[in-house]
Enzyme design. Structure first.
Site, mmCIF file in Angstrom:
data_model
loop_
_atom_site.group_PDB
_atom_site.id
_atom_site.type_symbol
_atom_site.label_atom_id
_atom_site.label_comp_id
_atom_site.label_asym_id
_atom_site.label_seq_id
_atom_site.Cartn_x
_atom_site.Cartn_y
_atom_site.Cartn_z
ATOM 1 N N CYS A 69 0.323 10.417 -5.608
ATOM 2 C CA CYS A 69 0.846 9.702 -4.492
ATOM 3 C C CYS A 69 1.975 10.540 -4.000
ATOM 4 O O CYS A 69 2.925 10.746 -4.547
ATOM 5 C CB CYS A 69 1.236 8.211 -4.814
ATOM 6 N N CYS A 73 8.146 5.082 -3.801
ATOM 7 C CA CYS A 73 8.252 4.076 -4.337
ATOM 8 C C CYS A 73 9.014 4.083 -5.861
ATOM 9 O O CYS A 73 8.232 4.326 -6.653
ATOM 10 C CB CYS A 73 7.159 3.099 -4.427
ATOM 11 N N CYS A 76 7.189 3.039 -8.906
ATOM 12 C CA CYS A 76 5.570 3.347 -9.001
ATOM 13 C C CYS A 76 5.171 4.426 -9.978
ATOM 14 O O CYS A 76 5.869 5.525 -9.708
ATOM 15 C CB CYS A 76 5.035 3.601 -7.767
ATOM 16 N N CYS A 113 -10.056 -6.485 -6.686
ATOM 17 C CA CYS A 113 -9.399 -5.661 -6.012
ATOM 18 C C CYS A 113 -9.427 -4.349 -6.416
ATOM 19 O O CYS A 113 -8.999 -3.885 -7.413
ATOM 20 C CB CYS A 113 -7.962 -6.431 -6.133
ATOM 21 N N CYS A 144 -11.156 -7.455 -2.252
ATOM 22 C CA CYS A 144 -9.869 -7.036 -1.836
ATOM 23 C C CYS A 144 -9.751 -5.560 -1.978
ATOM 24 O O CYS A 144 -10.198 -5.007 -2.887
ATOM 25 C CB CYS A 144 -8.906 -7.868 -2.830
ATOM 26 N N CYS A 204 -3.245 -10.564 1.805
ATOM 27 C CA CYS A 204 -2.613 -10.584 0.427
ATOM 28 C C CYS A 204 -1.297 -9.797 0.501
ATOM 29 O O CYS A 204 -1.335 -8.698 0.587
ATOM 30 C CB CYS A 204 -3.454 -10.226 -0.726
ATOM 31 N N ARG A 276 0.157 -15.732 -6.916
ATOM 32 C CA ARG A 276 -0.232 -15.214 -8.148
ATOM 33 C C ARG A 276 0.755 -14.501 -8.975
ATOM 34 O O ARG A 276 1.818 -13.913 -8.537
ATOM 35 C CB ARG A 276 -1.026 -13.798 -7.562
HETATM 36 N N1 SAM Z 1 -0.661 2.835 -2.398
HETATM 37 C C1 SAM Z 1 -0.834 1.713 -1.848
HETATM 38 C C2 SAM Z 1 0.599 1.040 -1.577
HETATM 39 O O1 SAM Z 1 1.490 1.173 -1.874
HETATM 40 O O2 SAM Z 1 0.298 0.055 -0.310
HETATM 41 C C3 SAM Z 1 -1.689 0.623 -2.900
HETATM 42 C C4 SAM Z 1 -1.418 0.449 -4.202
HETATM 43 S S1 SAM Z 1 0.420 0.055 -4.731
HETATM 44 C C5 SAM Z 1 0.389 0.482 -6.498
HETATM 45 C C6 SAM Z 1 0.195 -1.772 -4.652
HETATM 46 C C7 SAM Z 1 1.652 -2.481 -5.268
HETATM 47 O O3 SAM Z 1 1.632 -2.574 -6.702
HETATM 48 C C8 SAM Z 1 2.689 -2.329 -4.544
HETATM 49 O O4 SAM Z 1 3.158 -2.249 -3.237
HETATM 50 C C9 SAM Z 1 3.829 -2.913 -5.809
HETATM 51 O O5 SAM Z 1 4.080 -4.026 -5.208
HETATM 52 C C10 SAM Z 1 3.012 -2.948 -7.046
HETATM 53 N N2 SAM Z 1 3.450 -2.081 -8.016
HETATM 54 C C11 SAM Z 1 3.169 -0.757 -8.254
HETATM 55 N N3 SAM Z 1 3.996 -0.417 -9.196
HETATM 56 C C12 SAM Z 1 4.652 -1.606 -9.942
HETATM 57 C C13 SAM Z 1 5.331 -1.601 -11.107
HETATM 58 N N4 SAM Z 1 5.600 -0.594 -12.099
HETATM 59 N N5 SAM Z 1 5.664 -3.156 -11.368
HETATM 60 C C14 SAM Z 1 5.350 -3.851 -10.613
HETATM 61 N N6 SAM Z 1 4.486 -3.851 -9.414
HETATM 62 C C15 SAM Z 1 4.190 -2.620 -8.981
HETATM 63 C C1 DTB Z 2 0.095 -6.368 -6.349
HETATM 64 O O1 DTB Z 2 0.776 -6.895 -5.961
HETATM 65 N N1 DTB Z 2 0.260 -6.057 -7.798
HETATM 66 C C2 DTB Z 2 -0.834 -5.325 -8.431
HETATM 67 C C3 DTB Z 2 -1.996 -5.250 -7.028
HETATM 68 N N2 DTB Z 2 -1.036 -5.982 -6.080
HETATM 69 C C4 DTB Z 2 -2.383 -3.999 -6.349
HETATM 70 C C5 DTB Z 2 -0.479 -3.817 -8.609
HETATM 71 C C6 DTB Z 2 0.243 -3.962 -9.928
HETATM 72 C C7 DTB Z 2 0.703 -2.466 -10.337
HETATM 73 C C8 DTB Z 2 1.433 -2.561 -11.657
HETATM 74 C C9 DTB Z 2 1.831 -1.154 -12.088
HETATM 75 C C10 DTB Z 2 0.609 -0.260 -12.271
HETATM 76 O O2 DTB Z 2 -0.387 -0.843 -13.162
HETATM 77 O O3 DTB Z 2 0.251 0.813 -12.060
HETATM 78 FE FE1 SF4 Z 3 2.012 5.538 -3.661
HETATM 79 FE FE2 SF4 Z 3 2.668 4.040 -5.813
HETATM 80 FE FE3 SF4 Z 3 4.003 3.822 -3.500
HETATM 81 FE FE4 SF4 Z 3 1.697 2.684 -3.578
HETATM 82 S S1 SF4 Z 3 3.251 2.081 -4.405
HETATM 83 S S2 SF4 Z 3 2.482 4.235 -1.672
HETATM 84 S S3 SF4 Z 3 0.528 4.410 -4.892
HETATM 85 S S4 SF4 Z 3 3.960 5.444 -4.702
#
Ligand code: SAM
Ligand code: DTB
Ligand code: SF4
Length: 329
Positions: A69, A73, A76, A113, A144, A204, A276
């Site tokens: 990506c 973030c 992430c 989802c 979702c 959501c 959730r």
């Molecule tokens: N890429 C898209 C976005 O960022 O909108 C969708 C997928 S993204 C992984 C969805 C959500 O997962 C993020 O907004 C964040 O709140 C959550 N998330 C990602 N990595 C995480 C982590 N290490 N711990 C907790 N929540 C996480």
């Molecule tokens: C949300 O709020 N949490 C989920 C879902 N929406 C997409 C994602 C959590 C991701 C946790 C880190 C991972 O597994 O990559």
């Molecule tokens: Fe990309 Fe992860 Fe950020 Fe979603 S949360 S935009 S997958 S870096």
């Protein structure tokens, strides 16, 4: 019990829960500052007024496109710029997604989802997602998707395909946001949420705690969510999963009771929402999860994987539900 907020703000007692039009940060912070038992009591009163206290919704996640990506973030593992052990995986086939959805349904999930590691989808991605959404919906599951920022018209296309919910998180309070993400701003997120709402999709939207933020920042996140008009139908509260290679790896651990307090504040300020208990359950003792349900959480991610990181397996969750007398919604 004492009311909440600074002088002049609405006084609300445990027996008289009303929804103010708007929640100020100080009102939410006053909730978070309550003695723990008072906070949980207030959350229970609200929870039982609007929900079955022993029923928990199960939602299963799948990562339909993983890693690589372009965003930054800080939490992430899927951001291309951080060196984590998450590999890149192109779009899954329709067959793989449908098979996973069918298995999730057989395990008791009612919502499925689909997440993708995009800044936002291109038109060909929307076309592929539409096929997946229609096929998953045909299994009798709620659908979702969480695909990043949406351009005009994309939310409508997803809705036409049968999408019920779009997940797009605010992640944190506006004043802390730039410490975590710089490649898109808070307003971009609000704009996408507006597009989702206008297309008639359910929203959501939640955030992450445990990123080194203060209690005031957690209050700011909950106030932002509660003041969305209308507030989201579904509110994921994620506990940061610390992944090696991400900038937030090594952040000081949040006291678990602070996480429980955040859930309670979400419940009280968004009474009808499904709150959730999201990421972070794998390392959470059963007793902490039980406190989260007591604080008003009534939904979880179900299945041994979130997107790229672990989640308690279905057997552990079944045992937990048995112990607590909970049943899937
Ligand atoms: N890429 C898209 C976005 O960022 O909108 C969708 C997928 S993204 C992984 C969805 C959500 O997962 C993020 O907004 C964040 O709140 C959550 N998330 C990602 N990595 C995480 C982590 N290490 N711990 C907790 N929540 C996480
Ligand atoms: C949300 O709020 N949490 C989920 C879902 N929406 C997409 C994602 C959590 C991701 C946790 C880190 C991972 O597994 O990559
Ligand atoms: Fe990309 Fe992860 Fe950020 Fe979603 S949360 S935009 S997958 S870096």
């Amino acid at each position: 019990m004492a009311g909440r907020g600074a002088a002049g703000e609405q006084e609300i007692s445990a027996g008289d829960i009303r929804e103010p039009q708007r929640w100020s940060i100080s009102q939410i912070e006053a909730l978070l500052d309550l003695p723990f038992s008072d906070l949980i009591h207030e959350a229970q009163l609200v929870h039982r007024q609007h929900h079955d206290a022993n029923a928990v919704q199960l939602s299963t996640l799948i990562s339909v496109k993983t890693g690589g990506c372009p965003e930054d973030c800080g939490y992430c593992p899927q951001a291309a710029r951080y060196h984590t052990n998450v590999g890149n995986q192109g779009m899954l086939s329709l067959g793989e997604v449908v098979a996973t959805a069918a298995a999730a349904k057989a395990e008791g999930a009612s919502r499925f989802c689909m997440g993708a590691a995009w800044r936002g989808p291109k038109q060909r991605d929307i076309d592929a997602m539409m096929e997946m959404i229609t096929a998953v919906k045909a299994l009798g599951l709620e659908t979702c998707a969480t695909l990043g920022m949406l351009k005009p018209g994309q939310a409508e296309q997803l809705r036409q395909a049968g999408l019920d919910y779009y997940n797009h998180n605010l992640d944190t309070a506006p004043e802390f946001y730039s410490e975590i993400i710089t490649t898109r701003d808070y307003q971009d997120r609000l704009d996408t949420l507006e597009k989702v709402r206008c297309a008639g999709l359910h929203v959501c939207c939640g955030g992450i705690v445990g990123m080194g933020e203060s209690r005031n920042v957690r209050a700011g996140l909950i106030a932002q969510l509660a003041n969305l008009d209308p507030y989201p139908e579904s509110v994921p509260i994620n506990h940061l999963v610390q992944v090696e290679g991400t900038p937030l790896h090594g952040t000081e651990e949040l006291d678990p009771l602070e996480f429980v307090r955040t859930i309670a504040a979400a419940r009280i300020s968004m009474p009808k929402a499904m709150v959730r208990l999201s990421a972070g359950r794998q390392s959470m003792p059963d007793a902490v999860q039980a406190l989260c349900f007591l604080a008003g959480a009534n939904s979880i991610f179900h299945g041994d994987k979130l997107l790229t990181t672990g989640n308690p397996g279905v057997d552990r969750d079944r045992a937990l539900f048995d112990k607590l007398g909970l049943r899937p919604l």
